[in-house]
Design a protein around this motif. Structure first.
Motif, mmCIF file in Angstrom:
data_model
loop_
_atom_site.group_PDB
_atom_site.id
_atom_site.type_symbol
_atom_site.label_atom_id
_atom_site.label_comp_id
_atom_site.label_asym_id
_atom_site.label_seq_id
_atom_site.Cartn_x
_atom_site.Cartn_y
_atom_site.Cartn_z
ATOM 1 N N THR A 113 0.821 -1.168 0.193
ATOM 2 C CA THR A 113 -0.107 -0.117 -0.100
ATOM 3 C C THR A 113 0.990 1.108 -0.009
ATOM 4 N N SER A 114 0.264 2.349 0.002
ATOM 5 C CA SER A 114 0.992 3.568 0.058
ATOM 6 C C SER A 114 1.319 4.043 1.529
ATOM 7 N N PRO A 115 2.517 4.705 1.946
ATOM 8 C CA PRO A 115 2.820 4.651 3.355
ATOM 9 C C PRO A 115 2.033 5.721 4.112
ATOM 10 N N GLY A 116 1.282 6.518 3.312
ATOM 11 C CA GLY A 116 0.233 7.495 4.072
ATOM 12 C C GLY A 116 -1.032 7.112 3.984
ATOM 13 N N SER A 117 -1.362 5.844 3.464
ATOM 14 C CA SER A 117 -2.786 5.290 3.340
ATOM 15 C C SER A 117 -3.372 5.123 4.893
ATOM 16 N N LYS A 118 -4.557 5.348 4.899
ATOM 17 C CA LYS A 118 -5.451 4.960 5.878
ATOM 18 C C LYS A 118 -5.234 3.312 6.280
ATOM 19 N N LEU A 119 -5.004 2.543 5.547
ATOM 20 C CA LEU A 119 -4.751 1.096 5.535
ATOM 21 C C LEU A 119 -3.463 0.907 6.404
ATOM 22 N N ALA A 120 -2.488 1.560 5.899
ATOM 23 C CA ALA A 120 -1.138 1.629 6.448
ATOM 24 C C ALA A 120 -1.157 2.081 8.102
ATOM 25 N N ALA A 121 -2.047 3.145 8.391
ATOM 26 C CA ALA A 121 -1.969 3.637 9.699
ATOM 27 C C ALA A 121 -2.832 2.637 10.524
ATOM 28 N N ALA A 122 -3.954 2.253 10.126
ATOM 29 C CA ALA A 122 -4.991 1.356 10.601
ATOM 30 C C ALA A 122 -4.577 0.111 11.304
ATOM 31 N N THR A 123 -3.883 -0.403 10.266
ATOM 32 C CA THR A 123 -3.439 -1.827 10.548
ATOM 33 C C THR A 123 -2.235 -2.084 11.346
ATOM 34 N N ARG A 124 -1.299 -0.824 11.636
ATOM 35 C CA ARG A 124 -0.058 -1.220 12.209
ATOM 36 C C ARG A 124 -0.245 -1.725 13.549
ATOM 37 N N GLY A 125 0.065 -3.093 13.766
ATOM 38 C CA GLY A 125 0.160 -3.759 15.064
ATOM 39 C C GLY A 125 -1.445 -4.198 15.313
ATOM 40 N N ALA A 126 -2.034 -3.905 14.455
ATOM 41 C CA ALA A 126 -3.563 -4.530 14.745
ATOM 42 C C ALA A 126 -3.640 -5.827 14.594
ATOM 43 N N VAL A 139 -5.954 -8.219 12.278
ATOM 44 C CA VAL A 139 -6.847 -7.705 11.198
ATOM 45 C C VAL A 139 -7.344 -9.401 10.716
ATOM 46 N N ALA A 140 -8.314 -9.121 10.079
ATOM 47 C CA ALA A 140 -8.809 -10.186 8.960
ATOM 48 C C ALA A 140 -8.300 -10.101 7.691
ATOM 49 N N PHE A 141 -8.206 -10.933 7.041
ATOM 50 C CA PHE A 141 -8.085 -11.072 5.483
ATOM 51 C C PHE A 141 -9.032 -12.007 4.744
ATOM 52 N N GLU A 142 -9.682 -11.635 3.751
ATOM 53 C CA GLU A 142 -10.555 -12.637 3.217
ATOM 54 C C GLU A 142 -10.574 -12.736 1.650
ATOM 55 N N ALA A 143 -10.488 -13.888 1.120
ATOM 56 C CA ALA A 143 -10.752 -13.919 -0.147
ATOM 57 C C ALA A 143 -12.071 -15.063 -0.426
ATOM 58 N N ASP A 144 -12.798 -14.835 -1.478
ATOM 59 C CA ASP A 144 -13.876 -15.637 -1.759
ATOM 60 C C ASP A 144 -14.091 -15.762 -3.253
ATOM 61 N N HIS A 145 -14.893 -16.747 -3.760
ATOM 62 C CA HIS A 145 -15.302 -16.746 -5.033
ATOM 63 C C HIS A 145 -16.754 -17.369 -5.183
ATOM 64 N N PHE A 146 -17.727 -16.703 -5.938
ATOM 65 C CA PHE A 146 -18.852 -17.431 -5.986
ATOM 66 C C PHE A 146 -19.257 -17.237 -7.330
ATOM 67 N N GLY A 157 -19.806 -21.411 -4.012
ATOM 68 C CA GLY A 157 -18.759 -20.788 -3.953
ATOM 69 C C GLY A 157 -18.101 -21.069 -2.652
ATOM 70 N N TRP A 158 -16.954 -20.201 -2.449
ATOM 71 C CA TRP A 158 -15.838 -20.401 -1.272
ATOM 72 C C TRP A 158 -15.591 -19.154 -0.774
ATOM 73 N N SER A 159 -15.352 -19.184 0.643
ATOM 74 C CA SER A 159 -14.658 -18.058 1.490
ATOM 75 C C SER A 159 -13.730 -18.343 2.381
ATOM 76 N N VAL A 160 -12.416 -17.816 2.214
ATOM 77 C CA VAL A 160 -11.457 -18.057 3.366
ATOM 78 C C VAL A 160 -11.199 -16.991 4.161
ATOM 79 N N VAL A 161 -10.960 -17.091 5.227
ATOM 80 C CA VAL A 161 -10.662 -15.957 6.151
ATOM 81 C C VAL A 161 -9.461 -16.000 7.262
ATOM 82 N N ALA A 162 -8.426 -15.504 7.031
ATOM 83 C CA ALA A 162 -7.435 -15.515 7.907
ATOM 84 C C ALA A 162 -7.268 -14.442 9.115
ATOM 85 N N ILE A 163 -7.061 -14.877 10.028
ATOM 86 C CA ILE A 163 -7.003 -13.689 11.336
ATOM 87 C C ILE A 163 -5.923 -13.651 11.801
#
Lengths: 143, 143
Positions: free
Chosen positions: A54-67, A69-76, A83-89
């Motif tokens: 991501t970009s260094p100044g992004s909301k994503l970069a700031a909000a996920t630091r040390g947090a 999080v969940a990461f999800e991918a799916d296909h339906f 379809g399927w869904s996979v979630v990694a926390i």
């Protein structure tokens, strides 16, 4: 084949990883100023971790630091309604080690967006879950 | 056409709603036992609210009761590396009023999964945001 209480097939770890490998993009779920937040991202897998650029100044970069999080991918498939869904926390961290950064820069992880994406987030999955809607189950079963 | 700091096109409310209308499914983002959670769901729109059907005993039903949740839909084209994402954030509530339930049962909202889905969750979007990756922007621009 195990099923959960909702009648969805429970996927094992190996299948979850294979499905994540097959996905062109996923979604990172985090908290932004006490509100639930979600952002689609492309990603790569490296040594069992999910890598996001991501970009260094992004909301994503700031909000996920040390947090955590969940990461999800799916296909339906809207035709078969399967379809399927996979979630990694797990914890997300900003990659700062120069050697690690050099290694991650070699990954096939080209940003889709137009801005500079030289900030790497690394998520270590501690909980991995996957579900699949099996074929021919769209008729509700009696409780 | 406005762009955000990441160079993504900022979508207006009307376009966000039109894109949500076009999406066959979305994802509800919530908190489950203090961990970030996400679940793909099919949905319908009704009077500006997002309507989701689930089973009464589901984790989703329990965890979203009275909570602030996010609802996301997106569509990306892996060939052109373009796409859009819309996120609606607001309070979720369980629908209990019999007249309201009767009305929602008429919606074209057929569950994909095999279990009984007679529990309706209604999300009132209070924050609506949408972004699009425009075409021909995959080359990073200088900061």
């Amino acid at each position: 084949m195990p099923f959960d209480r909702s009648g969805l097939e429970i996927l094992g770890d190996a299948e979850c990883w294979a499905l994540l490998e097959s996905a062109p993009l996923g979604r990172i779920v985090f908290t932004d100023r006490a509100l639930p937040a979600i952002q689609p991202v492309n990603f790569a897998l490296c040594d069992g971790d999910v890598i996001i650029r991501t970009s260094p100044g992004s909301k994503l970069a700031a909000a996920t630091r040390g947090a955590i999080v969940a990461f999800e991918a799916d296909h339906f498939d809207t035709t078969t309604r399967t379809g399927w869904s996979v979630v990694a926390i797990g914890p997300a961290r900003t990659v700062t080690d120069p050697h690690e950064l050099t290694a991650l820069q070699q990954l096939p992880l080209r940003p889709w967006g137009p801005s500079v994406h030289d900030h790497f987030i690394r998520i270590r999955p501690e909980i991995l879950t996957g579900r699949r809607i099996p074929a021919n189950t769209t008729t509700p079963v009696p409780r």
